[in-house]
Design a protein around this motif. Sequence first.
Motif, PDB file in Angstrom:
ATOM      1  N   PRO A  44       0.913  -1.085  -0.036  1.00  0.00           N
ATOM      2  CA  PRO A  44      -0.207   0.132   0.110  1.00  0.00           C
ATOM      3  C   PRO A  44       0.864   1.307   0.287  1.00  0.00           C
ATOM      4  CG  PRO A  44       0.132  -0.485   1.751  1.00  0.00           C
ATOM      5  CD  PRO A  44       0.761  -1.929   1.196  1.00  0.00           C
ATOM      6  N   ARG A  45       0.203   2.145  -0.592  1.00  0.00           N
ATOM      7  CA  ARG A  45       0.741   3.400  -0.304  1.00  0.00           C
ATOM      8  C   ARG A  45       1.462   4.957   1.272  1.00  0.00           C
ATOM      9  NH1 ARG A  45      -0.459   8.356  -3.955  1.00  0.00           N
ATOM     10  NH2 ARG A  45       1.006  10.074  -3.260  1.00  0.00           N
ATOM     11  N   ARG A  46       0.539   3.763   1.458  1.00  0.00           N
ATOM     12  CA  ARG A  46       0.160   3.980   2.909  1.00  0.00           C
ATOM     13  C   ARG A  46      -0.483   3.321   3.742  1.00  0.00           C
ATOM     14  NH1 ARG A  46      -3.702   8.842   5.848  1.00  0.00           N
ATOM     15  NH2 ARG A  46      -2.627   9.068   8.001  1.00  0.00           N
ATOM     16  N   THR A  47       0.294   2.560   4.696  1.00  0.00           N
ATOM     17  CA  THR A  47       0.002   2.344   6.183  1.00  0.00           C
ATOM     18  C   THR A  47      -0.279   2.979   7.604  1.00  0.00           C
ATOM     19  OG1 THR A  47       0.988   0.082   4.890  1.00  0.00           O
ATOM     20  CG2 THR A  47       0.342  -0.315   7.205  1.00  0.00           C
ATOM     21  N   VAL A  48      -1.210   2.721   8.227  1.00  0.00           N
ATOM     22  CA  VAL A  48      -1.501   3.032   9.284  1.00  0.00           C
ATOM     23  C   VAL A  48      -1.827   1.395  10.055  1.00  0.00           C
ATOM     24  CG1 VAL A  48      -3.047   4.416  10.852  1.00  0.00           C
ATOM     25  CG2 VAL A  48      -2.256   4.951   8.136  1.00  0.00           C
ATOM     26  N   LEU A  49      -1.355   1.355  11.694  1.00  0.00           N
ATOM     27  CA  LEU A  49      -1.399   0.771  12.716  1.00  0.00           C
ATOM     28  C   LEU A  49      -2.672   1.074  13.377  1.00  0.00           C
ATOM     29  CD1 LEU A  49       1.722  -0.923  13.378  1.00  0.00           C
ATOM     30  CD2 LEU A  49      -0.743  -1.746  11.466  1.00  0.00           C
ATOM     31  N   VAL A  50      -3.440   0.730  13.232  1.00  0.00           N
ATOM     32  CA  VAL A  50      -4.362   0.994  14.803  1.00  0.00           C
ATOM     33  C   VAL A  50      -4.285  -0.272  16.348  1.00  0.00           C
ATOM     34  CG1 VAL A  50      -6.744   1.738  15.843  1.00  0.00           C
ATOM     35  CG2 VAL A  50      -6.457   2.702  13.716  1.00  0.00           C
ATOM     36  N   LEU A  51      -3.438   0.306  17.244  1.00  0.00           N
ATOM     37  CA  LEU A  51      -3.282  -0.943  18.165  1.00  0.00           C
ATOM     38  C   LEU A  51      -3.981  -0.436  19.264  1.00  0.00           C
ATOM     39  CD1 LEU A  51       0.926  -0.688  17.528  1.00  0.00           C
ATOM     40  CD2 LEU A  51      -1.056  -2.285  16.158  1.00  0.00           C
ATOM     41  N   VAL A  52      -4.031  -1.631  19.705  1.00  0.00           N
ATOM     42  CA  VAL A  52      -5.587  -1.707  21.130  1.00  0.00           C
ATOM     43  C   VAL A  52      -4.508  -2.227  22.117  1.00  0.00           C
ATOM     44  CG1 VAL A  52      -6.937  -1.795  22.645  1.00  0.00           C
ATOM     45  CG2 VAL A  52      -7.298  -1.407  19.958  1.00  0.00           C
ATOM     46  N   GLU A  53      -3.907  -1.605  23.590  1.00  0.00           N
ATOM     47  CA  GLU A  53      -2.840  -2.071  24.194  1.00  0.00           C
ATOM     48  C   GLU A  53      -3.972  -3.268  25.728  1.00  0.00           C
ATOM     49  OE1 GLU A  53      -0.628  -3.193  26.500  1.00  0.00           O
ATOM     50  OE2 GLU A  53       0.294  -2.215  25.549  1.00  0.00           O
ATOM     51  N   THR A  54      -3.625  -4.318  25.372  1.00  0.00           N
ATOM     52  CA  THR A  54      -4.670  -4.924  25.837  1.00  0.00           C
ATOM     53  C   THR A  54      -4.595  -6.083  26.994  1.00  0.00           C
ATOM     54  OG1 THR A  54      -4.315  -7.101  24.096  1.00  0.00           O
ATOM     55  CG2 THR A  54      -5.851  -5.763  23.262  1.00  0.00           C
ATOM     56  N   GLY A  55      -2.396  -5.067  27.209  1.00  0.00           N
ATOM     57  CA  GLY A  55      -2.277  -6.082  28.930  1.00  0.00           C
ATOM     58  C   GLY A  55      -2.885  -5.462  29.787  1.00  0.00           C
ATOM     59  N   GLY A  56      -3.782  -6.513  30.514  1.00  0.00           N
ATOM     60  CA  GLY A  56      -4.179  -5.225  31.540  1.00  0.00           C
ATOM     61  C   GLY A  56      -5.022  -5.606  31.727  1.00  0.00           C
ATOM     62  N   LEU A  57      -5.784  -5.183  30.434  1.00  0.00           N
ATOM     63  CA  LEU A  57      -6.931  -5.202  30.209  1.00  0.00           C
ATOM     64  C   LEU A  57      -8.420  -5.484  31.035  1.00  0.00           C
ATOM     65  CD1 LEU A  57      -8.824  -2.757  28.803  1.00  0.00           C
ATOM     66  CD2 LEU A  57      -8.643  -4.555  26.374  1.00  0.00           C
ATOM     67  N   ALA A  58      -9.002  -4.800  31.778  1.00  0.00           N
ATOM     68  CA  ALA A  58     -10.057  -5.783  32.250  1.00  0.00           C
ATOM     69  C   ALA A  58     -11.423  -5.856  31.615  1.00  0.00           C
ATOM     70  CB  ALA A  58     -10.792  -4.237  33.414  1.00  0.00           C
ATOM     71  N   ALA A  59     -12.172  -7.154  31.755  1.00  0.00           N
ATOM     72  CA  ALA A  59     -13.169  -7.460  30.276  1.00  0.00           C
ATOM     73  C   ALA A  59     -14.288  -6.330  30.287  1.00  0.00           C
ATOM     74  CB  ALA A  59     -13.680  -7.801  31.256  1.00  0.00           C
ATOM     75  N   GLY A  60     -14.377  -5.973  31.810  1.00  0.00           N
ATOM     76  CA  GLY A  60     -15.205  -4.513  31.226  1.00  0.00           C
ATOM     77  C   GLY A  60     -14.719  -3.617  30.382  1.00  0.00           C
ATOM     78  N   ALA A  61     -13.499  -3.268  29.863  1.00  0.00           N
ATOM     79  CA  ALA A  61     -13.153  -2.053  29.373  1.00  0.00           C
ATOM     80  C   ALA A  61     -12.340  -2.665  27.962  1.00  0.00           C
ATOM     81  CB  ALA A  61     -11.591  -1.758  30.674  1.00  0.00           C
ATOM     82  N   GLU A  62     -13.177  -3.719  28.005  1.00  0.00           N
ATOM     83  CA  GLU A  62     -12.874  -3.919  26.516  1.00  0.00           C
ATOM     84  C   GLU A  62     -14.028  -3.107  25.753  1.00  0.00           C
ATOM     85  OE1 GLU A  62     -13.076  -8.264  23.262  1.00  0.00           O
ATOM     86  OE2 GLU A  62     -13.118  -8.036  25.616  1.00  0.00           O
ATOM     87  N   ALA A  63     -15.455  -3.451  25.736  1.00  0.00           N
ATOM     88  CA  ALA A  63     -16.055  -2.747  24.474  1.00  0.00           C
ATOM     89  C   ALA A  63     -15.378  -1.413  24.876  1.00  0.00           C
ATOM     90  CB  ALA A  63     -17.879  -2.776  24.756  1.00  0.00           C
ATOM     91  N   ASP A  64     -15.119  -0.176  25.491  1.00  0.00           N
ATOM     92  CA  ASP A  64     -14.424   0.601  25.182  1.00  0.00           C
ATOM     93  C   ASP A  64     -13.030   1.428  25.088  1.00  0.00           C
ATOM     94  OD1 ASP A  64     -14.730   3.817  25.837  1.00  0.00           O
ATOM     95  OD2 ASP A  64     -13.046   3.564  27.140  1.00  0.00           O
ATOM     96  N   ALA A  65     -12.832   0.362  24.752  1.00  0.00           N
ATOM     97  CA  ALA A  65     -11.323   0.194  23.962  1.00  0.00           C
ATOM     98  C   ALA A  65     -11.741   0.074  22.233  1.00  0.00           C
ATOM     99  CB  ALA A  65     -10.361  -0.820  24.139  1.00  0.00           C
ATOM    100  N   ARG A  66     -12.629  -0.817  22.189  1.00  0.00           N
ATOM    101  CA  ARG A  66     -13.006  -1.226  20.863  1.00  0.00           C
ATOM    102  C   ARG A  66     -13.618  -0.029  20.208  1.00  0.00           C
ATOM    103  NH1 ARG A  66     -15.439  -5.936  22.644  1.00  0.00           N
ATOM    104  NH2 ARG A  66     -17.548  -4.914  21.478  1.00  0.00           N
ATOM    105  N   ARG A  67     -14.537   1.008  20.294  1.00  0.00           N
ATOM    106  CA  ARG A  67     -15.399   1.671  20.463  1.00  0.00           C
ATOM    107  C   ARG A  67     -14.003   2.538  20.464  1.00  0.00           C
ATOM    108  NH1 ARG A  67     -15.715   6.157  22.645  1.00  0.00           N
ATOM    109  NH2 ARG A  67     -15.184   5.853  24.491  1.00  0.00           N
ATOM    110  N   ARG A  68     -13.351   3.045  21.098  1.00  0.00           N
ATOM    111  CA  ARG A  68     -12.398   3.897  20.343  1.00  0.00           C
ATOM    112  C   ARG A  68     -11.174   3.352  19.668  1.00  0.00           C
ATOM    113  NH1 ARG A  68      -8.958   4.306  24.388  1.00  0.00           N
ATOM    114  NH2 ARG A  68     -10.281   3.504  25.972  1.00  0.00           N
ATOM    115  N   ALA A  69     -11.042   2.635  19.006  1.00  0.00           N
ATOM    116  CA  ALA A  69     -10.352   2.099  18.075  1.00  0.00           C
ATOM    117  C   ALA A  69     -11.465   1.931  16.734  1.00  0.00           C
ATOM    118  CB  ALA A  69     -10.092   0.493  17.987  1.00  0.00           C
TER     119      ALA A  69
END
Length: 184
Positions: free
Chosen positions: A135-160
């Motif tokens: 691709p001409r341009r590559t962007v990585l959208v990474l979510v730090e999942t180390g230590g992520l509480a189960a209840g915080a996953e949905a919010d992290a997915r929304r922000r990603a």
Amino acid sequence: MRDHARSGDLATPRGAGSPRAGCRAAGRALVVGCGNWASRDDRVGPRVVSALKGRLGRGVTVRDVGTTTLGLLDLLDGQELLVLVDACAGRGRPGEVLVVEPDLHALVPERVGTHQIGPVETLVVARELYPERLPRRTVLVLVETGGLAAGAEADARRRASEAVIRTIRGFRGEGTGTEAAPAA
């Protein structure tokens, strides 16, 4: 869970990099989720792209490669933009969304086994075998999942998801966020 830090420093300044001449997929974008649906600390990529299917408009293809990141090679076709969504570990606070642009031409291939090939390593393979398909341009959208509480996953997915949408809007000239600045 793959840790992208092993590929070296992936971040480059916004707008860095040089476009390839003769890109044959002008105006097209590809959004790819990487990860394992069954693993709480690695399923963010597939879940984000599943939520985004049909929401990004014409000219944007959305795919899930799961844990078979070498399958990404089959999807590359000289797109203008590639957005990879994946989990990472040890790069930020739990749930933090990192948006980085790897300098694919500066990364040096490492000796890794087939179980350690993530999306960035796959792009290095593509650079060596199929440079015209990168691709001409590559962007990585990474979510730090180390230590992520189960209840915080949905919010992290929304922000990603929001980071992917901002990147696509910027690619189309619709956004103003720094994530969306087109490469010079």
